[in-house]
Design a protein around this motif. Structure first.
Motif: not given
Length: 356
Positions: A45-69
């Motif tokens: 999640x830390x990677x995802x948020x930082x990279x999204x804020x810096x312009x990357x297109x991020x796919x979060x893959x996880x078994x936890x639907x609630x947290x992921x969404x």
């Protein structure tokens, strides 16, 4: 002098050692399509948020639907981009991972995948390898090796799929770490493995976990198929995954910070010149050239939390591990009984929910 054809160092395609004091720009991730397994929480999640804020297109893959969404909604809102997606994925299931990669290809703004982070992992879960149950029966029941299923089989599935799709990204160029200049390389082919300090040295009573983290030596295959492969090796990091019992055992030492892990991962993700390297992340310390703790400002000293773990790969990895563990022991001695008492107090407060 002729090269030794049997020297394994010559066979490994690595970029030079990483200078972790050299500045880099997180915005170099802009435009890259990145898959992060286990991306709904923790480092992912830390990677995802930082990279999204810096312009990357991020796919979060996880078994936890609630947290992921929820995370993806937050990323879309904060970045102003709709090119972030949650995809349900059980990494121990082959078809689930295949579906993840196909979805990423379909929804990627440029139709390709630039980077994959094999982050999904669990601590020792299931049977204790060296403690079979039912010693009074004729034969033991089949053991449960869920940690192996997730941390090895799951990572091998991720790697196998990454090595299938990443080489297809941007066929008009064939980057090489020896040819890339300073700065960003817009399109990429990068596999980032999330290991552990257990990738460097064994942890008592964590057999499955230690075995699985050593398996992430896959990074030595870097650039065999035009894909750069790197690895992170975090020490014990101050996150909720370390329960009160673990904090009691670690009392008197020091833990690393999540932001340092995210920073190290961002350096590897952003700087396309880095290939075949591993960075260890631990508590922030000030040391001299002899790896001894010194006061800040001491001549010739450096303060760091991120270490180049394989500066002389295949030659001095054991020497690095000895130095790294030596520094951790020095931190514990320097903190003394006062540090131990503070950590015990925090662990107790953590257990009753009064400290997070």
């Amino acid at each position: 002098m002729a090269k030794d054809p049997n020297n394994v160092v010559e066979k490994v395609r690595q970029s030079p050692p990483v200078d972790t004091t050299e500045p880099y720009d997180p915005a170099w991730v802009a435009g890259k399509t990145i898959i992060i397994t286990g991306g709904a929480s923790g480092f992912g999640a830390g990677f995802a948020k930082k990279w999204a804020l810096n312009g990357a297109n991020v796919f979060v893959a996880d078994v936890n639907k609630t947290k992921g969404q929820a995370l993806v909604e937050e990323m879309r809102k904060e970045s102003g981009s709709a090119h972030h997606h949650f995809v349900y994925c059980d990494v121990a299931n082959w078809q689930s991972q295949v579906d993840l990669f196909k979805t990423a290809i379909k929804l990627s703004p440029h139709g390709g995948i630039d980077a994959v982070v094999a982050n999904a992992g669990i601590t020792d879960t299931g049977s204790v390898v060296d403690q079979p149950k039912g010693l009074d029966v004729e034969e033991p029941p089949i053991p449960v090796f869920k940690t192996i299923d997730v941390n090895i089989i799951g990572v091998l599935y991720t790697t196998h799929l990454a090595m299938f799709w990443l080489p297809r990204n941007d066929k008009t160029t064939n980057p090489s770490p020896s040819k890339l200049g300073p700065g960003p390389y817009t399109r990429d082919r990068h596999l980032l493995l999330i290991g552990s300090v257990a990738s460097l040295c064994a942890i008592p009573n964590q057999t499955q976990y230690g075995t699985s983290k050593h398996a992430r030596s896959l990074r030595c295959s870097s650039f065999m198929h035009g894909v750069r492969v790197n690895m992170l090796c975090p020490y014990f990091i101050d996150t909720p995954i370390i329960r009160a019992e673990g904090r009691l055992l670690l009392a008197g030492g020091a833990m690393g910070k999540p932001e340092d892990v995210v920073d190290a991962g961002t350096r590897l993700m952003a700087d396309s010149r880095i290939a075949g390297r591993a960075l260890a992340v631990g508590p922030k310390v000030t040391i001299n050239d002899e790896y001894q703790l010194v006061a800040k400002g001491t001549a010739g000293s450096k303060t760091l939390a991120v270490w180049e773990a394989y500066a002389d790969d295949f030659e001095e990895v054991d020497a690095f591990t000895r130095r790294f563990v030596g520094v951790l022991n020095s931190v514990e001695r320097a903190r003394g009984w006062i540090g131990w008492g503070v950590d015990i107090g925090k662990a107790i407060l953590y257990r009753v929910g009064l400290f997070k």
